[in-house]
Write a protein that holds these residues in place. Structure first.
Motif, PDB file in Angstrom:
ATOM      1  N   ARG A  47      -4.878  66.342  12.156  1.00  8.93           N
ATOM      2  CA  ARG A  47      -6.328  67.031  11.461  1.00  8.93           C
ATOM      3  C   ARG A  47      -6.447  67.722  11.078  1.00  8.93           C
ATOM      4  O   ARG A  47      -7.800  68.067  10.460  1.00  8.93           O
ATOM      5  CB  ARG A  47      -7.583  65.922  11.593  1.00  8.93           C
ATOM      6  CG  ARG A  47      -8.259  66.779  13.310  1.00  8.93           C
ATOM      7  CD  ARG A  47      -9.326  65.481  13.769  1.00  8.93           C
ATOM      8  NE  ARG A  47      -9.995  65.930  15.032  1.00  8.93           N
ATOM      9  CZ  ARG A  47     -10.908  65.030  15.703  1.00  8.93           C
ATOM     10  NH1 ARG A  47     -11.216  64.069  14.628  1.00  8.93           N
ATOM     11  NH2 ARG A  47     -11.172  65.721  16.710  1.00  8.93           N
ATOM     12  N   THR A  48      -6.195  68.735  11.703  1.00  4.79           N
ATOM     13  CA  THR A  48      -6.418  70.243  11.987  1.00  4.79           C
ATOM     14  C   THR A  48      -5.668  71.172  11.297  1.00  4.79           C
ATOM     15  O   THR A  48      -5.504  72.603  11.548  1.00  4.79           O
ATOM     16  CB  THR A  48      -6.995  70.640  13.719  1.00  4.79           C
ATOM     17  OG1 THR A  48      -6.208  71.255  14.425  1.00  4.79           O
ATOM     18  CG2 THR A  48      -8.476  70.222  14.179  1.00  4.79           C
ATOM     19  N   GLY A  49      -4.438  70.640  10.790  1.00  4.76           N
ATOM     20  CA  GLY A  49      -3.331  71.374   9.960  1.00  4.76           C
ATOM     21  C   GLY A  49      -2.094  72.120  10.855  1.00  4.76           C
ATOM     22  O   GLY A  49      -1.822  73.307  10.689  1.00  4.76           O
ATOM     23  N   VAL A  50      -2.159  72.070  12.707  1.00 10.60           N
ATOM     24  CA  VAL A  50      -0.826  72.199  12.711  1.00 10.60           C
ATOM     25  C   VAL A  50       0.058  71.781  13.746  1.00 10.60           C
ATOM     26  O   VAL A  50      -0.408  70.347  13.991  1.00 10.60           O
ATOM     27  CB  VAL A  50      -1.771  73.203  13.978  1.00 10.60           C
ATOM     28  CG1 VAL A  50      -2.169  74.148  13.787  1.00 10.60           C
ATOM     29  CG2 VAL A  50      -2.660  71.922  14.970  1.00 10.60           C
ATOM     30  N   SER A  51       1.344  71.567  14.084  1.00 13.97           N
ATOM     31  CA  SER A  51       2.557  70.901  14.419  1.00 13.97           C
ATOM     32  C   SER A  51       2.083  70.476  15.682  1.00 13.97           C
ATOM     33  O   SER A  51       1.179  70.742  16.475  1.00 13.97           O
ATOM     34  CB  SER A  51       3.884  71.273  13.761  1.00 13.97           C
ATOM     35  OG  SER A  51       3.498  72.956  14.348  1.00 13.97           O
ATOM     36  N   THR A  52       3.226  69.118  16.347  1.00 17.57           N
ATOM     37  CA  THR A  52       3.120  69.026  17.815  1.00 17.57           C
ATOM     38  C   THR A  52       4.352  68.891  18.076  1.00 17.57           C
ATOM     39  O   THR A  52       5.497  68.505  17.361  1.00 17.57           O
ATOM     40  CB  THR A  52       2.691  67.535  18.032  1.00 17.57           C
ATOM     41  OG1 THR A  52       1.023  67.940  17.196  1.00 17.57           O
ATOM     42  CG2 THR A  52       2.331  67.506  19.529  1.00 17.57           C
ATOM     43  N   PRO A  53       4.580  69.916  19.438  1.00 13.48           N
ATOM     44  CA  PRO A  53       6.158  70.147  19.551  1.00 13.48           C
ATOM     45  C   PRO A  53       5.841  68.930  19.962  1.00 13.48           C
ATOM     46  O   PRO A  53       5.620  67.392  20.101  1.00 13.48           O
ATOM     47  CB  PRO A  53       6.327  70.497  20.802  1.00 13.48           C
ATOM     48  CG  PRO A  53       4.584  70.476  21.488  1.00 13.48           C
ATOM     49  CD  PRO A  53       3.604  70.573  20.193  1.00 13.48           C
ATOM     50  N   SER A  54       7.419  68.416  20.514  1.00 20.25           N
ATOM     51  CA  SER A  54       8.031  67.138  20.848  1.00 20.25           C
ATOM     52  C   SER A  54       7.846  66.799  22.085  1.00 20.25           C
ATOM     53  O   SER A  54       8.371  65.459  22.066  1.00 20.25           O
ATOM     54  CB  SER A  54      10.002  67.212  20.482  1.00 20.25           C
ATOM     55  OG  SER A  54      10.733  68.487  21.619  1.00 20.25           O
ATOM     56  N   TYR A  55       7.646  67.596  22.731  1.00 20.51           N
ATOM     57  CA  TYR A  55       7.132  67.435  24.071  1.00 20.51           C
ATOM     58  C   TYR A  55       6.253  67.641  24.984  1.00 20.51           C
ATOM     59  O   TYR A  55       6.178  69.701  24.352  1.00 20.51           O
ATOM     60  CB  TYR A  55       8.887  67.112  25.193  1.00 20.51           C
ATOM     61  CG  TYR A  55       8.997  68.981  26.102  1.00 20.51           C
ATOM     62  CD1 TYR A  55       7.878  69.505  26.875  1.00 20.51           C
ATOM     63  CD2 TYR A  55       9.842  69.661  25.306  1.00 20.51           C
ATOM     64  CE1 TYR A  55       8.518  70.821  27.218  1.00 20.51           C
ATOM     65  CE2 TYR A  55      10.580  70.882  25.442  1.00 20.51           C
ATOM     66  CZ  TYR A  55       9.362  71.527  26.807  1.00 20.51           C
ATOM     67  OH  TYR A  55      10.021  72.758  27.197  1.00 20.51           O
ATOM     68  N   ILE A  56       5.157  67.709  25.435  1.00 20.18           N
ATOM     69  CA  ILE A  56       3.987  68.396  26.105  1.00 20.18           C
ATOM     70  C   ILE A  56       4.209  68.480  28.047  1.00 20.18           C
ATOM     71  O   ILE A  56       4.673  67.878  28.443  1.00 20.18           O
ATOM     72  CB  ILE A  56       2.522  67.867  25.915  1.00 20.18           C
ATOM     73  CG1 ILE A  56       2.641  66.636  25.946  1.00 20.18           C
ATOM     74  CG2 ILE A  56       2.985  67.896  24.021  1.00 20.18           C
ATOM     75  CD1 ILE A  56       1.577  65.509  25.661  1.00 20.18           C
ATOM     76  N   ASP A  57       3.282  69.870  27.439  1.00 21.82           N
ATOM     77  CA  ASP A  57       3.088  69.909  29.385  1.00 21.82           C
ATOM     78  C   ASP A  57       2.290  70.391  29.544  1.00 21.82           C
ATOM     79  O   ASP A  57       1.340  70.542  28.618  1.00 21.82           O
ATOM     80  CB  ASP A  57       4.483  70.765  30.231  1.00 21.82           C
ATOM     81  CG  ASP A  57       4.318  72.430  29.657  1.00 21.82           C
ATOM     82  OD1 ASP A  57       3.061  72.118  28.616  1.00 21.82           O
ATOM     83  OD2 ASP A  57       4.817  73.213  28.927  1.00 21.82           O
ATOM     84  N   THR A  58       1.872  70.534  31.094  1.00 23.08           N
ATOM     85  CA  THR A  58       0.460  70.713  31.241  1.00 23.08           C
ATOM     86  C   THR A  58      -0.194  71.389  31.335  1.00 23.08           C
ATOM     87  O   THR A  58      -1.421  71.985  30.326  1.00 23.08           O
ATOM     88  CB  THR A  58       0.134  70.268  33.197  1.00 23.08           C
ATOM     89  OG1 THR A  58       1.108  71.123  33.363  1.00 23.08           O
ATOM     90  CG2 THR A  58       0.696  68.830  33.109  1.00 23.08           C
ATOM     91  N   GLU A  59       0.513  72.871  30.710  1.00 22.67           N
ATOM     92  CA  GLU A  59       0.086  74.332  30.403  1.00 22.67           C
ATOM     93  C   GLU A  59      -0.126  74.043  28.628  1.00 22.67           C
ATOM     94  O   GLU A  59      -1.339  74.439  28.396  1.00 22.67           O
ATOM     95  CB  GLU A  59       1.051  75.190  29.852  1.00 22.67           C
ATOM     96  CG  GLU A  59       1.113  75.400  32.087  1.00 22.67           C
ATOM     97  CD  GLU A  59       0.224  75.389  32.760  1.00 22.67           C
ATOM     98  OE1 GLU A  59      -1.185  76.709  31.665  1.00 22.67           O
ATOM     99  OE2 GLU A  59      -0.511  75.682  33.617  1.00 22.67           O
ATOM    100  N   PHE A  60       0.543  73.077  28.034  1.00 18.26           N
ATOM    101  CA  PHE A  60       0.210  72.851  26.936  1.00 18.26           C
ATOM    102  C   PHE A  60      -1.079  72.180  26.644  1.00 18.26           C
ATOM    103  O   PHE A  60      -2.314  72.324  25.204  1.00 18.26           O
ATOM    104  CB  PHE A  60       1.132  72.250  26.131  1.00 18.26           C
ATOM    105  CG  PHE A  60       0.793  72.282  24.614  1.00 18.26           C
ATOM    106  CD1 PHE A  60       0.713  73.379  23.604  1.00 18.26           C
ATOM    107  CD2 PHE A  60       0.033  70.664  23.890  1.00 18.26           C
ATOM    108  CE1 PHE A  60       1.144  72.431  22.284  1.00 18.26           C
ATOM    109  CE2 PHE A  60       0.002  70.720  22.448  1.00 18.26           C
ATOM    110  CZ  PHE A  60       0.261  71.442  21.794  1.00 18.26           C
TER     111      PHE A  60
END
Length: 546
Positions: A462-475
């Protein structure tokens, strides 16, 4: 609920010596009515409950320029304003060029047990909520009026929320319930015991039938979704409060709110913070529990009004108004105090494109069309490095503005100068983030769990940015910085991650050092108990380090 100021007739029987004193609420004037005399009908109890709700937003009975607590500037005595300051200005995302002593204390992490406007306001007003909820619960305990149990459930939730705020900020506050009124001075039970009490209270409300559901009571009253949301937040930070992580419970309660189908994301992030944010159904559907403000009926220079006025300078307001397409000469704010700034180091968490820093330049300073739309900043006429007391440094933010979702720009000539934007204490986006972080921690620090990825993707798309295939706590920590900026989460987040006092996580003026490369004393993860409380109540002990 936005006409709470008309309840002055009920206020006379409430007293607050120190913050909760001996909890004796008998009036000092013999001609004033007692609580027993005032509480006669269900309407009386509804007004009494409204008084508890109003304690979150009002600074006095009838005048936004006069505080009813011992804070000299009425606007600085507002609970929500100073709740945000304690959680954001003491960390990395909010700085201010004014020379007020509480501002210097917070942004330099140099506060002490000496009275400080922000600490005094949050401590006192939160304890007032607890006292007033206790009084309400005492007076409603013996009545058989139909519908009273739902009102009591709301009061219990507000009291639990107030105790949660105290536990998070002050660690080990005094503890008292309605059966303590008129008795001995309250004692402290310890942070872990307080956590356990709040948990038990909330779970009883969650599992019972008295707490209203959405639609049972008018907005902005609390409903069962707010109970689940507070449980999710509390479990996310359980290791801070008790030493024991509770990631599964945090995930499960967040999932319950999400899967209930009673809330959904606003399609336009910016609309969450506009003047009609809760009259606009698209925005309000994301709000789980909010504090209501109205420029006419619940006036305060705290609340969301301080965001409107403190963020932009007069000329900058004109520049941004033009860039957003408003008529020449319009103001994006109704009053320009030119104080709040955001360091470039914090703005770097946002994905911005084509950033420019040029002397004399006006405008946003980046390409808004290709950047994260949560980046509601501009750097026109400023230099990159934030400097204390220098208005022309760092970024400014227009997260709250005088616009509404229909494009109307409220002017100081035609409209009230005070804000009507409500402040969301809980919204659905936070539940997405809690779920993702809890799942990542359960999975060892990073996750590719489909639901966790899906929830983060919803926020970012909804804010126009993509998402990685996995996420970690720092992200996720960075995503929380972007999504929840200035909503009262940052200090708690950094403490949970072990970064708040660490030398390895600097920010400008952390510990009073310009580059922030300093280790803070660990006792600064909680604020001090007020000296006035310690002097009046010998049962209390000060937090370690103060």
């Amino acid at each position: 609920m936005k006409n709470i100021r008309h309840l002055a007739c009920l206020i006379m029987f409430f007293a607050c010596c120190s913050c909760i004193g001996d909890l004796d609420t008998l009036p000092l004037n013999e001609t004033d009515k007692t609580a027993q005399q005032v509480y006669q009908t269900k309407e009386d109890f509804e007004k009494g409950l409204a008084y508890v709700y109003g304690s979150f937003s009002l600074v006095s009975q009838n005048n936004p320029h006069v505080s009813d607590i011992a804070v000299g500037d009425a606007g600085q005595s507002d609970l929500i304003r100073q709740f945000v300051m304690l959680n954001e200005m003491s960390a990395d995302g909010l700085k201010c060029i004014w020379g007020d002593s509480y501002i210097t204390d917070l942004q330099n992490n140099s506060w002490s047990s000496t009275p400080n406007s922000a600490i005094t306001a949050v401590y006192t007003r939160t304890m007032m909520i607890i006292t007033r909820a206790n009084e309400f619960l005492l007076q409603s305990s013996q009545t058989s009026i139909e519908g009273i149990q739902g009102l009591r459930a709301e009061a219990r939730f507000l009291r639990a929320l107030a105790y949660y705020i105290m536990m998070d900020l002050f660690g080990n506050p005094p503890f008292a319930l309605e059966n303590n009124i008129g008795g001995e001075m309250p004692s402290q039970i310890g942070r872990e015991a307080l956590f356990n009490w709040i948990e038990k209270e909330l779970k009883e409300l969650h599992d019972g039938t008295e707490m209203p559901e959405i639609g049972d009571v008018p907005y902005p009253r609390a409903t069962k979704g707010a109970v689940s949301a507070l449980l999710a937040r509390m479990y996310l930070n359980a290791e801070t409060y008790t030493g024991t992580p509770r990631w599964k419970e945090a995930r499960n309660y967040a999932s319950e709110v999400i899967s209930s189908g009673k809330y959904s994301l606003c399609t336009n992030y910016e609309h969450l913070f506009l003047q009609d944010n809760t009259e606009n159904e698209d925005a309000r559907k994301e709000f789980i529990f909010a504090i209501a403000y109205d420029g006419l009926k619940t006036q305060t220079w705290g609340g969301t009004s301080h965001f409107l006025s403190a963020c932009l300078d007069y000329q900058g307001s004109l520049d941004i108004a033009r860039l957003l397409g408003y008529p020449e000469g319009s103001l994006i704010t109704r009053d320009s105090w030119n104080g709040y700034h955001v360091p470039d180091e914090y703005v770097a968490f946002f994905e911005l494109s084509d950033i420019t820093w040029e002397e004399g330049r006006t405008g946003f300073g980046y390409n808004r069309e290709t950047s994260d739309r949560r980046a509601l900043f501009y750097n026109g006429g400023c230099t990159k490095e934030y400097e204390v007391k220098n208005a022309s440094t760092g970024w400014r933010c227009w997260k709250y503005t005088s616009r509404d979702s229909q494009g109307k720009l409220y002017s100081r000539q035609e409209d009230p100068m005070l804000s009507s934007a409500d402040f969301a204490l809980f919204r659905l986006a936070e539940m997405y983030l809690i779920y993702a972080e809890a799942q990542a921690r359960i999975d060892g620090g990073k996750t590719s769990d489909p639901l966790a990825i899906q929830y983060i993707q919803k926020l970012r798309s909804r804010t126009g940015v993509s998402t990685p295939s996995y996420i970690d706590t720092e992200f996720i920590l960075k995503e929380r910085a972007r999504e929840l900026m200035w909503e009262g989460h940052r200090r708690t987040d950094l403490i949970r991650y072990g970064y708040y006092t660490s030398r390895n996580f600097p920010w400008p003026y952390k510990g009073g050092i310009p580059d922030g490369k300093v280790e803070l004393d660990t006792y600064r993860t909680v604020y001090p108990i007020l000296e006035s409380e310690l002097n009046e109540n010998l049962n209390l002990v000060q937090n370690e380090g103060y």
